[in-house]
Design a protein around this motif. Structure first.
Motif, PDB file in Angstrom:
ATOM      1  N   VAL A  32       9.050 -20.133  68.604  1.00  0.00           N
ATOM      2  CA  VAL A  32       8.326 -20.276  69.732  1.00  0.00           C
ATOM      3  C   VAL A  32       8.281 -21.707  70.057  1.00  0.00           C
ATOM      4  CG1 VAL A  32       6.014 -20.666  70.927  1.00  0.00           C
ATOM      5  CG2 VAL A  32       6.949 -18.407  70.017  1.00  0.00           C
ATOM      6  N   GLU A  51      11.077 -20.412  73.720  1.00  0.00           N
ATOM      7  CA  GLU A  51      11.672 -19.960  72.805  1.00  0.00           C
ATOM      8  C   GLU A  51      13.207 -20.694  72.534  1.00  0.00           C
ATOM      9  OE1 GLU A  51      11.900 -15.637  72.376  1.00  0.00           O
ATOM     10  OE2 GLU A  51       9.808 -15.599  72.056  1.00  0.00           O
ATOM     11  N   ARG A  64       8.219 -18.197  78.217  1.00  0.00           N
ATOM     12  CA  ARG A  64       7.148 -17.284  77.677  1.00  0.00           C
ATOM     13  C   ARG A  64       6.054 -17.653  78.815  1.00  0.00           C
ATOM     14  NH1 ARG A  64       7.368 -14.903  72.752  1.00  0.00           N
ATOM     15  NH2 ARG A  64       5.668 -13.725  74.062  1.00  0.00           N
TER      16      ARG A  64
END
Length: 264
Positions: A32, A51, A64
């Protein structure tokens, strides 16, 4: 080894203007990335969450959109940061210089925290130009210097951004940050736009960002990664101030801008 397109925000008051820099990261698994930068005053504060993707993959960035994002100030007041689109969470925030803010991100059952203190405003006094004859690999043209007053009471950190005839320079070598080690407390600090010679007649826009140490550490280490000369050692990841196993950073800045028309 993994590759990620890091979004290095160029102009904080215009979040859509971003610099995309592809760098190799020494990560074996997708990780992340959380990047955010808080500016003094009322502005559209945004957080980017994505990511890493494979070095050999042509797949687009993985955004995300399932995080919970909050900003907390010194008093403990909480501002919820809602999803905008494509991993971008944004809302209007009025940040105060001298105050420390904490960004909290909940994702995949994990809670990530990072804090940043908004620095005081530093205004550009003027831009100076100095003609330079051709030498070595450089053509003749102008060197440009920033003049500003450095606060002697603390260590300060700065970033320079420039545009030529309205076009921002986005190459990796244009990522320039410095501390005040060589001009601490100067009322008229004179700092060059490093390693650049500008053509006569160009219109130059220069942005001076007074940045917090988190931003300096991250951007300075990112510049080191970009500057790797292809040796056998894998480059390290840019420095992060996140409390948790994520990449990116949460920083804070103030900004001032001046323009100069270089002589013909």
């Amino acid at each position: 080894m993994k590759n990620i397109s890091l979004l290095v925000l160029l102009v904080p008051f215009l979040f859509a203007c971003e610099q995309v820099i592809d760098v190799d990261l020494n990560e074996s698994d997708p990780q992340v990335v959380i990047e955010a930068r808080l500016e003094a005053g009322q502005h559209d504060f945004a957080v980017l969450i994505s990511e890493t993707t494979s070095y050999f993959s042509n797949e687009p960035a993985v955004y995300r959109n399932d995080a919970q994002v909050r900003l907390l100030d010194n008093s403990g007041a909480v501002i919820e940061i809602p999803l905008d689109n494509n991993g971008r969470y944004a809302t209007s925030v009025n940040a105060l210089s001298g105050q420390t803010y904490t960004l909290e991100v909940e994702l995949d059952g994990n809670r990530y925290l990072a804090s940043a203190e908004v620095p005081q405003q530093v205004d550009l006094i003027e831009l100076e130009s100095e003609f330079q004859e051709a030498f070595g690999p450089f053509d003749e043209g102008y060197r440009v210097f920033l003049r500003f007053a450095d606060d002697p009471s603390r260590r300060n950190y700065y970033r320079q951004i420039h545009a030529i005839d309205g076009e921002y320079e986005l190459a990796g070598e244009d990522l320039q940050v410095t501390d005040d080690n060589l001009f601490d407390g100067s009322e008229r600090a004179r700092v060059p736009i490093f390693q650049r010679i500008f053509d006569p007649g160009a219109n130059l826009t220069v942005v001076l960002q007074h940045i917090d140490k988190n931003s300096f550490d991250y951007l300075n280490s990112l510049a080191d990664v970009i500057g790797e000369d292809g040796g056998t050692a894998a480059p390290g990841n840019p420095t992060t101030n996140w409390d948790g196993d994520v990449l990116g950073y949460f920083g804070a800045i103030t900004t001032d801008t001046l323009q100069i028309d270089l002589p013909e």
